[in-house]
Write an enzyme that holds these catalytic residues in place. Sequence first.
Site, PDB file in Angstrom:
ATOM      1  N   GLU A 163       0.777  -1.805   0.199  1.00  0.00           N
ATOM      2  CA  GLU A 163      -0.023   0.317   0.316  1.00  0.00           C
ATOM      3  C   GLU A 163       1.006   1.546  -0.469  1.00  0.00           C
ATOM      4  OE1 GLU A 163      -3.472   0.110   3.062  1.00  0.00           O
ATOM      5  OE2 GLU A 163      -3.816  -2.117   2.391  1.00  0.00           O
ATOM      6  N   GLU A 368      -4.422  -8.347   1.808  1.00  0.00           N
ATOM      7  CA  GLU A 368      -5.366  -8.530   3.281  1.00  0.00           C
ATOM      8  C   GLU A 368      -6.842  -8.461   2.486  1.00  0.00           C
ATOM      9  OE1 GLU A 368      -4.011  -5.057   5.085  1.00  0.00           O
ATOM     10  OE2 GLU A 368      -1.613  -5.646   4.344  1.00  0.00           O
TER      11      GLU A 368
HETATM   12  C1  FCB Z   1      -4.556  -1.805   6.024  1.00  0.00           C
HETATM   13  C2  FCB Z   1      -2.906  -1.713   6.362  1.00  0.00           C
HETATM   14  C3  FCB Z   1      -2.755  -3.327   6.924  1.00  0.00           C
HETATM   15  C4  FCB Z   1      -3.534  -2.847   8.265  1.00  0.00           C
HETATM   16  C5  FCB Z   1      -4.948  -3.156   7.831  1.00  0.00           C
HETATM   17  C6  FCB Z   1      -6.165  -2.723   8.632  1.00  0.00           C
HETATM   18  O1  FCB Z   1      -4.129  -1.291   4.857  1.00  0.00           O
HETATM   19  O2  FCB Z   1      -1.775  -2.615   5.317  1.00  0.00           O
HETATM   20  O3  FCB Z   1      -1.337  -2.831   7.904  1.00  0.00           O
HETATM   21  O4  FCB Z   1      -3.111  -2.016   9.206  1.00  0.00           O
HETATM   22  O5  FCB Z   1      -4.853  -1.663   7.056  1.00  0.00           O
END
Ligand code: FCB
Length: 471
Positions: A163, A368
Amino acid sequence: MTFSKQFVLGTATASYQVEGAVAEGGRTPSIWDTMCRTPGKVLGGDTGDVACDQYHLFRDDVALMADLEVDAYRFSISWSRVIPDAVGPINPEGVAYYRALCEELHSRGIKAVATLYHWDLPQVLEDRGGWTNRETAFAFADYARAMATELGDVVDMWSTLNEPWCSSYLGYASGVHAPGRTDDLAALQAVHHLNLAHGLGQRALREVLGKDVPVCLTLNLHVVDPASDAPEDVAAARRIRVVGNEAFLGPVMDGVLPDELREITRDITDWSFVQDGDLELCHQVPDVLGINYYSTSRARQADAGELASSGGHGETGASPWVGCDDVTFLPVEGPTTQMGWNIEPDGLYRLLMEVEQRYPGLEMMITENGAGFDDEVVGGRVHDIRRVDYLRGHLGAVERAVADGANVTGYFLWSLLDNFEWSWGYSKTFGMVHVDYETQQRTPKDSAYWYRDLSRTRDLETVGDAWVAVP
Ligand code: FCB
C-alpha cells in the site's frame, strides 16, 4: 468445490504490528518507533515495543496456523532488523529470524510470502528525507537484492511494497501515519520514489531469483463511486481515483505519469523530480497484483471549506487527497466495522472485474481483507459472527469474480492475530485469533474455525455452521 485446492487461502500480518522485540537482535528504530513516541500520534500512547511478541512466539504462531490449516503466511520483513544502518552490512541475527520463521512454516506445509516494505522505514533513512529522497528507492533495491540473496531459497513469493498510497499520502500529506508530515509536495515526491522503489526492487529480485519466483506489488486500490450522476460529482470521484489509484498504476503498469494526475496536482508541482528514464524504471509489471480491499466510498464536489478527512487517529486537519480540496465523501451508510468502514462485498467484485478488464489475464491475489469488530472472550470462545459474515460475503465476491473470468489465485485474511493497528494502537481488533496482551495468550475466534473449515471443504455453501460447536 468453490475454491480449488490450488487457490491459496492464507493469512497476513506485518512486522511492526506483531513482532515486538524492537530493541533486540540488533534492530534499530524505524519511523513507527519514532511515531509512537510522538505525543498525540498514536491512540493511548500505544507502541509496537512488545505487540504480539511474535519475534519470540513465532513457533507457536506457526503451529496455530497449521492447526487452522492455512495455506500461506504473508508477513513482512523489518528493514532495520536485517540492515540496521539501512544501507550498510546485513545483520545475520536479523536474517536468521526470518529464515527460522520460513523454515518453521515449511515444516508445517505453509508457504512463506515475504513483503519487503510494510511501512517501517529505518529512521536513519527518514533522517535523510525518507521517501522524499530518491536515494531511498536505490537503498530499497539494495535491500531487496540482499534479502533475495539471503532468503531466496526459503521464500515462496516476494512482495515489494504494501500500500504505497498509505506510505506516501498518509505519511507525508495528512500525517496520520509515520513520519507524520503534512506537506503535499513531499507526498507526491514520496509517490514517485515509492514507484521507483518498486521498479528497482522488482528488477533486483529478478536478478537474483530469476523468473521462477513470483514477485507481487500490493496496492489498496480505491473503489470510489460518484455520489450522484451530476458531472461535478463524477469528476470528483475521478480525481480521487486518479490520485489514489492511477498515481501508482500509471507508472508501474503502464510506464506513464498520467496527464490527469499532472493536471490535478499542477498547483503543487511540475513533477520535475521525475528524471529522464525514471518511468521506464518504475514500469515493472508484477507477476501478481496484490489487492488489499476493505470498503468503498462515495465522493462528491465539496462546498467551500469542506475537506476530505484522513480517517486516522490524530487528525492533523490536512487531507491525504492531495490536489483534491474540492472533493469530499458522503457519510457512510448502513452497517460498519469497528473502523467506521462500510461493508460492501460487491465493491471487491467490481474492483476485481475492473482490473481484469483493464489488464486481461493478470494474476491477482487479495493480499488483505478482513474486519475489525469489538470482540469478547466468553468462556474461552469468541463468537465473532459479524466477522464470519464479513468474510463469507467477501470470499463470495471473490468466488463470483473467479467464475466471471478474473484470474484471482489467492486470498489472505487480515489478520492472523489482533495486533498494533497503527495510529489506533491496540484499540482495533482484526484478528481471527484474539490476543490477550497481558499474557500473550492466543484464542482462536469462531471466524478462525470457520476459515479452517473453508480451507478443508473449499466450499462456501457447505462450510455451514458446524464450526460454531467445534472447540
Ligand atoms: C491495511 C494495512 C494493514 C492493516 C489493515 C487494517 O491498510 O496494510 O497493515 O492496518 O489495513
